[in-house]
Design a protein around this motif. Sequence first.
Motif, short mmCIF file in Angstrom:
data_model
loop_
_atom_site.label_atom_id
_atom_site.label_comp_id
_atom_site.label_asym_id
_atom_site.label_seq_id
_atom_site.Cartn_x
_atom_site.Cartn_y
_atom_site.Cartn_z
N UNK A 128 0.84 -1.20 0.00
CA UNK A 128 0.00 0.00 0.00
C UNK A 128 0.87 1.25 0.00
N UNK A 129 1.85 1.30 0.89
CA UNK A 129 2.75 2.45 0.94
C UNK A 129 4.19 2.08 0.63
N UNK A 130 4.55 0.80 0.72
CA UNK A 130 5.94 0.40 0.55
C UNK A 130 6.23 0.04 -0.90
N UNK A 131 7.15 0.75 -1.54
CA UNK A 131 7.64 0.38 -2.86
C UNK A 131 9.15 0.60 -2.85
N UNK A 132 9.91 -0.43 -3.20
CA UNK A 132 11.35 -0.29 -3.21
C UNK A 132 12.00 -0.57 -1.89
N UNK A 133 11.23 -1.06 -0.90
CA UNK A 133 11.77 -1.39 0.41
C UNK A 133 11.24 -2.75 0.87
N UNK A 134 12.04 -3.44 1.64
CA UNK A 134 11.54 -4.56 2.44
C UNK A 134 11.48 -4.06 3.88
N UNK A 135 10.61 -4.66 4.68
CA UNK A 135 10.48 -4.20 6.07
C UNK A 135 10.39 -5.39 7.01
N UNK A 136 11.24 -5.37 8.03
CA UNK A 136 11.26 -6.41 9.07
C UNK A 136 10.48 -5.88 10.26
N UNK A 137 9.25 -6.36 10.42
CA UNK A 137 8.39 -5.81 11.47
C UNK A 137 8.89 -6.15 12.86
N UNK A 138 9.58 -7.27 13.01
CA UNK A 138 10.07 -7.64 14.34
C UNK A 138 11.23 -6.75 14.77
N UNK A 139 12.12 -6.41 13.82
CA UNK A 139 13.26 -5.54 14.14
C UNK A 139 12.93 -4.07 13.93
N UNK A 140 11.79 -3.78 13.26
CA UNK A 140 11.39 -2.41 12.93
C UNK A 140 12.43 -1.73 12.04
N UNK A 141 12.99 -2.48 11.11
CA UNK A 141 13.98 -1.94 10.19
C UNK A 141 13.56 -2.19 8.75
N UNK A 142 13.91 -1.23 7.87
CA UNK A 142 13.66 -1.42 6.45
C UNK A 142 14.97 -1.72 5.73
N UNK A 143 14.87 -2.35 4.57
CA UNK A 143 16.01 -2.62 3.71
C UNK A 143 15.76 -1.99 2.35
N UNK A 144 16.74 -1.23 1.85
CA UNK A 144 16.63 -0.56 0.56
C UNK A 144 16.85 -1.58 -0.56
N UNK A 145 15.98 -1.56 -1.57
CA UNK A 145 16.07 -2.51 -2.67
C UNK A 145 16.71 -1.94 -3.93
N UNK A 146 16.86 -0.60 -4.01
CA UNK A 146 17.39 0.00 -5.23
C UNK A 146 18.36 1.14 -4.88
N UNK A 147 19.48 1.20 -5.62
CA UNK A 147 20.38 2.35 -5.50
C UNK A 147 19.66 3.61 -5.94
N UNK A 148 20.00 4.75 -5.32
CA UNK A 148 19.41 6.00 -5.79
C UNK A 148 19.49 7.11 -4.77
#
Length: 212
Positions: A128-148
């Motif tokens: 819904x709002x996340x594009x280009x990111x993964x999100x670990x709900x347990x750690x509350x951290x996101x991971x970037x999927x694309x350089x930019x």
Amino acid sequence: MAFVTKTWKDRLVEYAGRRKLKNVATGEEVLMDVSRSEGTVSQAGDAFSAASMNNLEQRIKNEFDTVNSSLGGFTPVIDETGKITGYKTKAGADTVFPFSGGFNGADIYMSGTNSGNLSKTELASKGQYFYGFEYDDSAKKFTVLYDGTYSYMLSTTSSYTSLYINDKLIEYATKNGQTTIYNTIELKKGDTGYISSNNAGQFAQGYLRRIA
């Protein structure tokens, strides 16, 4: 998007054509009943009325309902760089509406009251709002999927709201300084991060969006 109709009502008065004329020099006031004297009417035209406006409202609503029913929601089409190149609808598997500007396919929004140390995601869900990111709900951290290049916003109503990338503090907003911050940052695929407030119970919010 649903169209909400407005119900129009006719203006109802006792004397529709009555006007009060005032002599500005003497202050004398005179009531006059005014009526039209327009000569030959070549075309009567459409009178403004509640019935006409309510008919227009209903016709607009009918068209909105027809379009919404035929589309049935959008599914973004994302290319290998993470950009949204168009949308598919239920009208057909190959129905795509391309565009050249606007939202470009990498966006994350986090907001919530801090529980422990990391800001809890409450107002976003993947897809819904996340594009280009993964999100670990347990750690509350996101991971970037694309350089930019990414723009970001940090906002706070109390205490501190901070952006961390790869566990390094990048910038923070504070009620004693800048309560809202806008800036840009270069990120690489695989970078991790989170939005946090410095004390449990404090509110934190922010977003990142890929702009180039």
